[in-house]
Scaffold this active site. Structure first.
Site, short mmCIF file in Angstrom:
data_model
loop_
_atom_site.label_atom_id
_atom_site.label_comp_id
_atom_site.label_asym_id
_atom_site.label_seq_id
_atom_site.Cartn_x
_atom_site.Cartn_y
_atom_site.Cartn_z
N ASP A 24 0.77 -1.24 0.00
CA ASP A 24 0.00 0.00 0.00
C ASP A 24 0.81 1.30 0.00
O ASP A 24 0.51 2.22 -0.74
CB ASP A 24 -0.91 0.04 1.24
CG ASP A 24 -1.85 -1.14 1.30
OD1 ASP A 24 -1.65 -2.13 0.56
OD2 ASP A 24 -2.81 -1.09 2.08
N GLU A 50 2.60 -9.04 11.53
CA GLU A 50 2.31 -8.64 10.15
C GLU A 50 3.60 -8.43 9.36
O GLU A 50 3.72 -8.85 8.22
CB GLU A 50 1.49 -7.34 10.19
CG GLU A 50 1.01 -6.84 8.85
CD GLU A 50 0.17 -5.59 8.97
OE1 GLU A 50 0.09 -5.00 10.07
OE2 GLU A 50 -0.43 -5.19 7.95
C1 GLC Z 1 -2.60 -3.96 4.45
C2 GLC Z 1 -1.60 -4.50 3.45
C3 GLC Z 1 -2.33 -5.35 2.44
C4 GLC Z 1 -3.11 -6.44 3.15
C5 GLC Z 1 -4.01 -5.86 4.24
C6 GLC Z 1 -4.62 -6.93 5.11
O1 GLC Z 1 -3.50 -3.10 3.86
O2 GLC Z 1 -0.88 -3.48 2.84
O3 GLC Z 1 -1.43 -5.93 1.54
O4 GLC Z 1 -3.87 -7.16 2.25
O5 GLC Z 1 -3.26 -5.03 5.07
O6 GLC Z 1 -3.63 -7.75 5.67
#
Ligand code: GLC
Length: 421
Positions: free
Chosen positions: A158, A382
Site C-alpha cells: 500500500d 504482520e
Molecule cells: C494492508 C496490506 C495489504 C493487506 C491488508 C490486510 O492493507 O498493505 O497488503 O492485504 O493489510 O492484511
C-alpha cells in the site's frame, strides 16, 4: 507451551469467521483478497476442504465484470475505515471497489498439488471464475502493457515508495472530513501520514462518483501506475492457471496469449538507469526510480536477470532478515514504516517459491531460515524490521501463520515449500 505449528493453526482457526478468515482481529476485521489466498494455502496443511472454502468465498464476491474486490465487508465493523458506506459499490455482501494482487490461482495450484484427488472437483468449479478475473486484468488493466493499478491499495504494498510520484499528482485537499481507525490499533508512526490518507480517500471518492466504471477510472482517475509486483504475480498466476486448465482438459490458448503479451511488455517496466524493474506513472511515462520488493517478484515469474541478481544480493546483504520492502541504501528507507523498508514474511514466501522453481535452492533456504528466525523470536506479526527483527503492525496474523505452516517453519528437509510438485 504449544509448538509454533500449533500456534499457527490456532491463529488461523481463531481468525476463521466461517468460510473466510480475517487477516487479524481489530486492525483488519473483514475478508481481504490476497490474504485469503494465502490463508487457503495455510489451511491446506491441516484442513484441505476448508482451504477450498476460503477460495470459494473469495470468488463468490466476484463482480459481473470479472473483478474480485480487495475487501469483502461480510459483517459491519465500526473499527475499520473506509467501510462500505464510503465505497458504496452496491454489491451484496458489500465490497470495496478496487482489487488486489491476483495470487489466488497460484495458491489454488499449491493447494491442489497437496491433495490432487480431493481438489479436482473444487478446482474445476473455481477455474472459470479465476479465468474471468484474469481476463478482467488483461482486458481492463493491461491496456498499456504491464498491469496497472488505480489506487496504491490495489498493489497490496500500500504505502511503498513506488507510488510516491503518482501520489504527488493526487490532490487530497478535498478529501473531506473523516476519521481514521487504523492509528487506533497500531503505532501511528508505522502507518501512512494524514496527507497520504487524504489522497487515498480522494481516489476512492473518484471511483465512487464514477459508479466504479473501470473505463472512466482508468482513463480519467487521479492515479494510474504500472505495478511490477502485480505484473509478475499475474504472469505467474496466468501460467499456474494454464497448468491447471490443461489438467482439467480445457483449451488454454487464451491464457497462453495473455501470459505472452505480459512477458513481452516487461521491457516497458525495466528502468535501465536504476538497473531494475520499476513502477511507472502511466499518465506521464515517468519511472518511480525506486528499487523495492515489487521488482524482486520477477523471480516468481522467472523474469530475473544478472543485473537484478546483483541488486537482490546487495539489498538482501545489507539487512539481517529477509527481503526489505525498499532499498536500504535509498534515502526513503525506513525499517519500521509500512512498506517503506520492513520485511513481510508473505512476500519472502512468494519469492522463495520463485527461487525454488528456478533451482536456486540455496537462496530459497536462506530466505526461509531468516523468516523462520523472525517468527521464532517474536511470533506471527504482520511484518518486521529487517535490521533488528522488531515485530511491527498487527499480531496473530493469518498470512504469517499460513506461510509458517507451508514454508517458513518447515525446515529444509520438508521440501521447503508445501505443495511443491
Ligand atoms: C494492508 C496490506 C495489504 C493487506 C491488508 C490486510 O492493507 O498493505 O497488503 O492485504 O493489510 O492484511
Amino acid at each position: 507451551m504449544s509448538s509454533l505449528d500449533d500456534q499457527a493453526r490456532a491463529i488461523i482457526r481463531g481468525n476463521d469467521r466461517g468460510g473466510y478468515t480475517l487477516p487479524t482481529r481489530g486492525l483488519y476485521p473483514y475478508q481481504w483478497n490476497w490474504d485469503s489466498a494465502f490463508a487457503a494455502w495455510g489451511f491446506a496443511t491441516f484442513d484441505n476442504p476448508r482451504a477450498w472454502d476460503e477460495l470459494d468465498t473469495l470468488m463468490a464476491s466476484q463482480w459481473d465484470t470479472g473483478m474480485v474486490p480487495h475487501i469483502i465487508f461480510h459483517t459491519p465493523d465500526p473499527g475499520y475505515f473506509p467501510g462500505p458506506e464510503i465505497w458504496r459499490t452496491g454489491q451484496t455482501p458489500p465490497t470495496s471497489g478496487i482489487t488486489q494482487p491476483p495470487v489466488a490461482a497460484t495458491m489454488a495450484r499449491l493447494v491442489w498439488e497437496m491433495d490432487p484427488e480431493a481438489g479436482h472437483d473444487r478446482m474445476a468449479a473455481l477455474y472459470p471464475k479465476l479465468l474471468a478475473w484474469h481476463r478482467w486484468w488483461h482486458e481492463v488493466r493491461c491496456t498499456h502493457g504491464p498491469a496497472a493499478i488505480t489506487h496504491p491499495w490495489e498493489s497490496g504494498r500500500d504505502n511503498c515508495p513506488d507510488w510516491d510520484i503518482g501520489m504527488a499528482g493526487v490532490n487530497g485537499a478535498d478529501a473531506g472530513p473523516y476519521e481514521r481507525r487504523d492509528t487506533g490499533h497500531v503505532d501511528p508512526e508505522m502507518r501512512p501520514t494524514k496527507e497520504d490518507y487524504d489522497r487515498y480517500i480522494t481516489m476512492v471518492n473518484f471511483g465512487r462518483n464514477a459508479g466504479w466504471d473501470q473505463a472512466q477510472v482508468v482513463a480519467d482517475g487521479p492515479f494510474l501506475m504500472a505495478d511490477p509486483g502485480i505484473t509478475f504475480m499475474l504472469l505467474r498466476a496466468d501460467e499456474d492457471l494454464a497448468v491447471m486448465g490443461r489438467a482439467l482438459g480445457h483449451d488454454v490458448t487464451e491464457l497462453e496469449g495473455w501470459a505472452k503479451a505480459l512477458r513481452d511488455a516487461l521491457p516497458l517496466i525495466w528502468n535501465e538507469e536504476l538497473g531494475a524493474y520499476d513502477a511507472r506513472d502511466l499518465r506521464t511515462g515517468q519511472f518511480a526510480n525506486v528499487l523495492g520488493s515489487g521488482a524482486f517478484l520477477a523471480y516468481l515469474a522467472d523474469a530475473g536477470n544478472p543485473t537484478l541478481d546483483a541488486q537482490l544480493m546487495r539489498v538482501w546483504d545489507s539487512v539481517s532478515y529477509g527481503i526489505p520492502s525498499a532499498d536500504p541504501e535509498a534515502a526513503i528507507f525506513n525499517p519500521r514504516k509500512y512498506w517503506r523498508g520492513p520485511t513481510w514474511p508473505v512476500l519472502n514466501a512468494l519469492l522463495a517459491v520463485g527461487l525454488r522453481d528456478s533451482g536456486r535452492t540455496d537462496l530459497a533456504e536462506r530466505l526461509r531460515a531468516e523468516t523462520e528466525s523472525l517468527i521464532r523470536q517474536h511470533g506471527f506479526y504482520e511484518y518486521f524490521d529487517p535490521n533488528d527483527a522488531t515485530p511491527c503492525g498487527g499480531a496473530d496474523f493469518t498470512w504469517t501463520a499460513a506461510i509458517w505452516l507451508t514454508w517458513a517453519g518447515q525446515g529444509a528437509e520438508a521440501d521447503a515449500v508445501r505443495g511443491a510438485a
